[in-house]
Scaffold this motif. Structure first.
Motif, short mmCIF file in Angstrom:
data_model
loop_
_atom_site.label_atom_id
_atom_site.label_comp_id
_atom_site.label_asym_id
_atom_site.label_seq_id
_atom_site.Cartn_x
_atom_site.Cartn_y
_atom_site.Cartn_z
N ASP A 132 46.71 -3.98 7.44
CA ASP A 132 47.89 -3.28 6.96
C ASP A 132 47.79 -1.76 7.16
O ASP A 132 48.75 -1.12 7.54
CB ASP A 132 48.15 -3.61 5.48
N TYR A 133 46.60 -1.19 6.92
CA TYR A 133 46.46 0.25 7.01
C TYR A 133 45.26 0.65 7.87
O TYR A 133 44.30 -0.10 8.02
CB TYR A 133 46.25 0.86 5.62
N ASP A 165 50.11 3.65 7.45
CA ASP A 165 50.66 2.29 7.63
C ASP A 165 50.57 1.85 9.09
O ASP A 165 50.53 2.68 10.01
CB ASP A 165 52.10 2.24 7.15
#
Ligand code: 1OR
Length: 305
Positions: free
Chosen positions: A77-78, A144
Motif C-alpha cells: 500500500d505504501y 501512497d
C-alpha cells in the motif's frame, strides 16, 4: 481497484489525477526535506515532482521497537522513507535455517535515516517481499502507491533496468544480492567523456567512485612517463581516496570516448560497505604488504587510484 489502476496506462484517461496533499508545518517540512535529500530515489525528480511528492508524504510515528510496518506476503500500500530510528528486514522461506521464534524469517538487512523501503511490491505489483520491523521508536514518511507509481517509479524503474546488465557484469559486485545491486543503480549517474579527458587528477580530493561502462582508460602517476595500468569495461577505480580519505593517488585519463557510472561518496560508503574487503584485496599495495611484509615486492608507485 488495484488491478484497474495498474491497467490504465499513465497519462491517458486520468489526466486530472492529482496527488493528495497533506498539510505540514514548517518544522515538519524541514525534517521531511532533510530526510528525502539523503535518499537517491528522490534525486532525479524535477522541482514540480519534488513538491508534489513532499505534499503527498504523510508523517507516521512508530512509538516503539517491534512494530511491523510491513509484513511479508501482504499487498503493498505504501512506500516509506525513514527520518529517524531504525528497522530490521527479514525474509522467510529462503530455505535457510530460520532461527528465532518470531516467525519473521532470516534478517537480511537493516535500514536507518535517509533510507527507504517498501518499493518492490509497488513497482512489481507483487506481494511484500520481506517483513520490516522497528528496532526502536522511529519516524517514517509514507507515500501512497499511486503517487509512488506516478511520480517516483518511472525514473527508478528505468534506472534499475538500465543498469541491471551492466552491474551484473561488474566482477566487484557479484557477491552482492540483486537487490543490493538495484540500490546501487538508484544512486548511479552516468557521464560520457571524450577521449583524452582526465577523469581523476592526482592530488585532488576524491568525491566519486567510478565504474567503466564502455571504452578504456589509463592510469598515470606523476614522474612516470608511461601509463601504469589500464581499465576496461566493468573495471572500477577511484576507491582508494574514498576508502582512506586520502588525495587521489594517480590520474585516470580516457583513452577512447568513454562512459563511466559514478557513485558519490555517500552512496559509496552506504552501498559498497559489503565489498570493501574485496576492494582492499584488489589493491596491489595491500596484497604486497600483507603477503610479504618486508620483501622487495613493494612497488615504487600505486597502480590503483
Ligand atoms: P517490499 O514492498 O517488498 C518489503 O516490502 C521491503 O523490504 C521491500 O519492498 C524492500 O524495500 C525491502 N529482499 C527483499 N526486500 C528487501 C530486501 C531483500 N532488503 C530490503 N528489502 N534482500 C534480499 C534477501 C534475499 C536483502 C538484500 C540485502
Amino acid at each position: 481497484s488495484v488491478s484497474a489502476e495498474v491497467l490504465a496506462p499513465s497519462g491517458t484517461d486520468d489526466s486530472d489525477w492529482k496527488p493528495p496533499t497533506y498539510p505540514k508545518t514548517q518544522e515538519q517540512l524541514g525534517r521531511l526535506r532533510a530526510a528525502v535529500s539523503r535518499n537517491f530515489l528522490f534525486s532525479h525528480l524535477d522541482d514540480d515532482q519534488t513538491e508534489q511528492v513532499l505534499g503527498a508524504l504523510q508523517e507516521r510515528k512508530i512509538p516503539s521497537k517491534d512494530i511491523k510496518v510491513i509484513a511479508q506476503g501482504d499487498v503493498g500500500d505504501y512506500f516509506y522513507v525513514v527520518e529517524t530510528g531504525s528497522f530490521d528486514i527479514y525474509v522467510s522461506g529462503t530455505g535457510k535455517i530460520e532461527p528465532g521464534v518470531n516467525g519473521m524469517g532470516n534478517k537480511v538487512a537493516s535500514c536507518g535515516p535517509g533510507t527507504s523501503f517498501g518499493e518492490l511490491a509497488l513497482m512489481y505489483n507483487a506481494p511484500r517481499a520481506a517483513t520490516v520491523n522497528s528496532t526502536e521508536p522511529s519516524v517514517i514518511w509514507q507515500l501512497d502507491r499511486i503517487t509512488f507509481r506516478r511520480i517516483l517509479m518511472d525514473s527508478a524503474f528505468q534506472r534499475r533496468r538500465m543498469y541491471e546488465s551492466f552491474l551484473d557484469s561488474v566482477p566487484l559486485l557479484n557477491t552482492l544480492t540483486a537487490y543490493e545491486r538495484s540500490k546501487i543503480a538508484d544512486a548511479l549517474e552516468t557521464q560520457k567523456m571524450p577521449a583524452g579527458s582526465t577523469i581523476i587528477r592526482e592530488g585532488d580530493v576524491g568525491d566519486h567512485f567510478y565504474m567503466l561502462e564502455s571504452g578504456t582508460a589509463a592510469v598515470y602517476k606523476s614522474g612516470v612517463e608511461q601509463s601504469i595500468k589500464s581499465y576496461n569495461k566493468g573495471d572500477y577505480f577511484g576507491e582508494l581516496a574514498l576508502l582512506d580519505d586520502k588525495p587521489r593517488a594517480a590520474s585516470v585519463v580516457a583513452e577512447t570516448d568513454i562512459k563511466v557510472a559514478m557513485l558519490g561518496k555517500n552512496g559509496f560508503q552506504r552501498l559498497l560497505g559489503p565489498v570493501e574487503s574485496i576492494m582492499r584485496r584488489d589493491d596491489p599495495r595491500q596484497r604486497a604488504g600483507s603477503a610479504q611484509p618486508s620483501s622487495s615486492s613493494a612497488r615504487p608507485f600505486s597502480d590503483s587510484v
